[in-house]
Write a protein that holds these residues in place. Sequence first.
Motif, short mmCIF file in Angstrom:
data_model
loop_
_atom_site.label_atom_id
_atom_site.label_comp_id
_atom_site.label_asym_id
_atom_site.label_seq_id
_atom_site.Cartn_x
_atom_site.Cartn_y
_atom_site.Cartn_z
N PRO A 139 0.96 -1.27 0.20
CA PRO A 139 0.10 -0.06 -0.11
C PRO A 139 0.76 1.24 -0.18
O PRO A 139 1.90 1.31 0.60
N ARG A 140 0.40 2.39 -0.69
CA ARG A 140 1.18 3.56 -1.04
C ARG A 140 1.06 4.34 0.60
O ARG A 140 0.11 4.25 1.04
N MET A 141 2.08 4.99 0.80
CA MET A 141 1.98 5.86 1.98
C MET A 141 1.83 7.16 1.37
O MET A 141 1.43 7.74 0.45
N LYS A 142 1.27 7.90 2.80
CA LYS A 142 0.80 9.30 2.70
C LYS A 142 1.87 10.02 1.80
O LYS A 142 3.13 10.01 2.09
N PRO A 143 1.47 10.99 0.77
CA PRO A 143 2.46 11.97 -0.10
C PRO A 143 2.98 12.88 1.23
O PRO A 143 2.35 13.42 2.13
N VAL A 144 4.23 13.12 0.99
CA VAL A 144 5.26 14.08 1.82
C VAL A 144 4.88 15.42 1.10
O VAL A 144 4.88 15.46 -0.19
N PRO A 145 4.79 16.37 1.79
CA PRO A 145 4.46 17.71 1.22
C PRO A 145 5.75 18.34 0.71
O PRO A 145 6.82 17.84 0.69
N ASP A 146 5.47 19.24 -0.73
CA ASP A 146 6.59 19.58 -1.21
C ASP A 146 7.64 20.45 -0.67
O ASP A 146 8.85 20.36 -0.61
N THR A 147 7.13 21.24 0.47
CA THR A 147 8.27 21.77 1.42
C THR A 147 9.06 20.99 2.26
O THR A 147 10.29 21.32 2.12
N ALA A 148 8.57 19.84 2.76
CA ALA A 148 9.35 18.88 3.18
C ALA A 148 10.54 18.32 2.18
O ALA A 148 11.76 18.07 2.56
N LEU A 149 10.03 17.81 0.88
CA LEU A 149 10.80 17.51 -0.11
C LEU A 149 11.87 18.54 -0.51
O LEU A 149 13.18 17.99 -0.69
N SER A 150 11.65 19.57 -0.61
CA SER A 150 12.71 20.68 -0.95
C SER A 150 13.66 20.77 0.08
O SER A 150 14.86 21.15 -0.14
N ALA A 151 13.33 20.85 1.46
CA ALA A 151 14.17 21.03 2.51
C ALA A 151 15.22 19.74 2.53
O ALA A 151 16.48 19.84 2.76
N VAL A 152 14.53 18.58 2.29
CA VAL A 152 15.53 17.41 2.08
C VAL A 152 16.36 17.35 1.00
O VAL A 152 17.41 17.20 0.94
N GLY A 153 15.83 17.86 -0.18
CA GLY A 153 16.88 18.45 -1.45
C GLY A 153 17.75 19.35 -1.23
O GLY A 153 18.96 19.18 -1.45
N ASP A 154 17.53 20.40 -0.62
CA ASP A 154 18.56 21.36 0.08
C ASP A 154 19.55 20.90 0.80
O ASP A 154 20.70 20.92 0.73
#
Length: 197
Positions: A64-79
């Motif tokens: 089962p797919r997990m909840k999507p992660v918000p784009d702000t959290a993804l951009s923080a991870v990317g940074d």
Amino acid sequence: MQGMSERAYAAHVGLSRGAVQKAKETGRLVQHADGSIDATASDARRAATTDPSKSRALPKASTPRMKPVPDTALSAVGDTLREQGLSTPATGGGTTFLQARTANEVLKAQERKLKLAMLKGALIDRERAVGLVFRLAREERDGWVTWPARAAALMASELAVMIADDGVLEPAMMQKVLESHVRAQLDSLAEVRIDLS
């Protein structure tokens, strides 16, 4: 036998027989009445109770797919990953658990590094430093504001002596007297030291 044996289920999920036995003991597998393993129900229960960071097997498409992660959290991870020269995830759900965990570990390491630097005294409080610099600048400004009143009388007496000898005041003499008093003022200002302790 209604379901799979331990050995067959271990081959089915790509784990060792010992890992299957351990999962069986902890109640993470669903068993039939005869003790055999219900593969479909056990797969679902294991997927629901297994921490993805501790799973060795690759997740199946049926997971089962997990909840999507918000784009702000993804951009923080990317940074964070980009700062360390690591590969960055695509915004919009492309972050893997491993990338997020790596970013988290990098951030924890950076935080520990800052705390250690503060404990060693290599970092200072920003507000305190700004206050000290402001105080130093104010003292320097006050020194320059009061300087003409202090230096004028001394300069006048030196210039009067120079004029009395030959009656002419040359610009070079004025510059020489002014430079000597400015240097004396700068020397007195150089004695001010910032104490960061």
